[in-house]
Design an enzyme around this catalytic site. Structure first.
Site, PDB file in Angstrom:
ATOM      1  N   ARG A 141      41.939  58.616  48.606  1.00 50.26           N
ATOM      2  CA  ARG A 141      43.559  57.904  48.733  1.00 50.26           C
ATOM      3  C   ARG A 141      43.636  56.795  49.796  1.00 50.26           C
ATOM      4  NH1 ARG A 141      47.468  62.661  47.640  1.00 50.26           N
ATOM      5  NH2 ARG A 141      48.943  61.154  46.988  1.00 50.26           N
ATOM      6  N   LEU A 192      42.118  70.989  47.281  1.00 48.50           N
ATOM      7  CA  LEU A 192      42.160  69.810  46.441  1.00 48.50           C
ATOM      8  C   LEU A 192      43.664  69.435  46.744  1.00 48.50           C
ATOM      9  CD1 LEU A 192      40.033  69.929  43.265  1.00 48.50           C
ATOM     10  CD2 LEU A 192      39.742  68.628  45.171  1.00 48.50           C
ATOM     11  N   ASP A 193      44.153  68.466  46.617  1.00 45.08           N
ATOM     12  CA  ASP A 193      45.649  67.945  46.706  1.00 45.08           C
ATOM     13  C   ASP A 193      46.264  68.664  45.156  1.00 45.08           C
ATOM     14  OD1 ASP A 193      45.599  66.805  48.912  1.00 45.08           O
ATOM     15  OD2 ASP A 193      45.231  64.808  47.927  1.00 45.08           O
ATOM     16  N   LYS A 194      47.554  68.902  45.538  1.00 48.47           N
ATOM     17  CA  LYS A 194      47.946  69.410  44.213  1.00 48.47           C
ATOM     18  C   LYS A 194      47.921  68.713  42.885  1.00 48.47           C
ATOM     19  CE  LYS A 194      52.836  70.431  42.189  1.00 48.47           C
ATOM     20  NZ  LYS A 194      54.336  70.293  42.416  1.00 48.47           N
ATOM     21  N   THR A 230      45.503  66.461  42.188  1.00 54.83           N
ATOM     22  CA  THR A 230      44.090  66.096  41.885  1.00 54.83           C
ATOM     23  C   THR A 230      43.719  67.394  41.141  1.00 54.83           C
ATOM     24  OG1 THR A 230      43.976  64.847  44.054  1.00 54.83           O
ATOM     25  CG2 THR A 230      41.961  65.716  43.031  1.00 54.83           C
TER      26      THR A 230
END
Length: 327
Positions: free
Chosen positions: A244, A142-144, A146
């Site tokens: 996104r 997961l993105d930082k 998120t």
């Protein structure tokens, strides 16, 4: 784990006429130009099938560049006593509720303080080695900024089983995304390939150049006064920044997204038109991260073959946004 990365790129108009090392750095922005120059000198680069050892050689539109990047020696992360929100754990795997702000694994600028450091402290040596030294146990990311659910493998057999489910799409991930706008019709699918943005290497984009297929299914969960909506998004693939990028592409940018989000003036004006109070508007406009939460993960247990599903509510910062919008 492969012994090396073998990458192919087709030179586009942006890089036509540039030096070979500069063009390669454009396509491989996570590899330093100095290292690429060394790889060229070592004979690790081919242009249209022929070895090229001169970094200054100019490339032309349509040239096919092939580069072999041997793995850099990875520094083993150290265990760190960082709190983890463990939703489920057994001898084979864990399901973690990752908070926003926590990086998944070490990388440039984040050598420690990551989820991997926390997992090493919690699990000791009982993590799968398939992800390599710096990504033990990591099946997906997961993105930082998120938040939400991730599954982590404790041994290689579990890792292989979960990775196969990612590939055949039997591992399902559902996200909640707060966006500016309300889609019509209220559900649909974005099926557009995603690759590195040729104009901004920090971003991803819908592009046919050096991209991979990506599909996102979405549906409106809540409509907030016809100006914002809470979407439920389900991934068929798992590309970097996928939700996104896809939502921005269909003019539904995520609130708070620093790369793809709406202009603050546009968001503020929409909220004002909808009758929200000034203080509430500023809280929403000032939300400091993308309003994206991995709310559900479902898969088949890699050892017992039991179907498993886990759900977590959005964290307090996200939940507070929704509470404001519900007024």
């Amino acid at each position: 784990m492969t012994s090396h990365d073998s990458l192919n790129f087709e030179v586009d108009a942006h890089c036509s006429g540039q030096r070979l090392d500069k063009a390669l750095h454009y396509y491989c922005d996570d590899v330093s130009r100095a290292r690429l120059q060394a790889l060229i000198k070592e004979g690790q680069v081919r242009v249209n099938g022929f070895q090229e050892t001169r970094a200054s050689e100019k490339v032309a539109l349509g040239d096919v560049l092939h580069v072999v990047i041997p793995p850099a020696k990875e520094a083993a992360p150290r265990p760190q006593d960082i709190s983890l929100d463990i939703v489920y754990e057994d001898d084979d795997m864990l399901v973690i509720n990752k908070p926003a702000g926590l990086v998944v694994h070490p990388g440039a600028g984040n050598h420690d303080g990551t989820m991997v450091n926390a997992l090493l402290h919690h699990c000791g040596d009982s993590l799968s080695g398939i992800g390599g030294v710096i990504r033990p146990g990591i099946v997906h990311r997961l993105d930082k900024d998120t938040s939400g659910l991730m599954v982590v493998a404790k041994h290689d057999k579990a890792h292989q089983g979960l990775s196969e489910q990612l590939s055949d799409r039997s591992l399902s991930r559902v996200y909640l995304a707060l966006v500016l706008g309300v889609p019509m019709p209220p559900s649909g699918t974005v099926d557009k390939p995603i690759g590195r943005d040729p104009r901004n290497r920090q971003k991803m984009a819908i592009t046919a150049q050096n991209s991979r297929e990506a599909q996102t299914h979405y549906a409106v969960k809540v409509n907030y006064r016809d100006v914002l909506s809470l979407l439920q998004c389900r991934l068929e693939s798992g590309r970097t920044h996928q939700i996104r990028v896809h939502m921005a592409h269909i003019k539904l940018p995520l609130v708070g997204d620093p790369l793809y989000g709406p202009q603050p003036t546009a968001l503020r004006a929409a909220l004002k038109r909808a009758g929200y109070e000034r203080d509430d508007i500023e809280v929403i406009v000032g939300f400091p991260r993308q309003a994206l939460h991995a709310t559900r993960i479902s898969f088949i247990h890699p050892m017992t073959e039991e179907r498993m599903s886990f759900d977590v509510d959005p964290p307090d910062d996200f939940a507070n946004l929704l509470k404001i919008l519900d007024k």
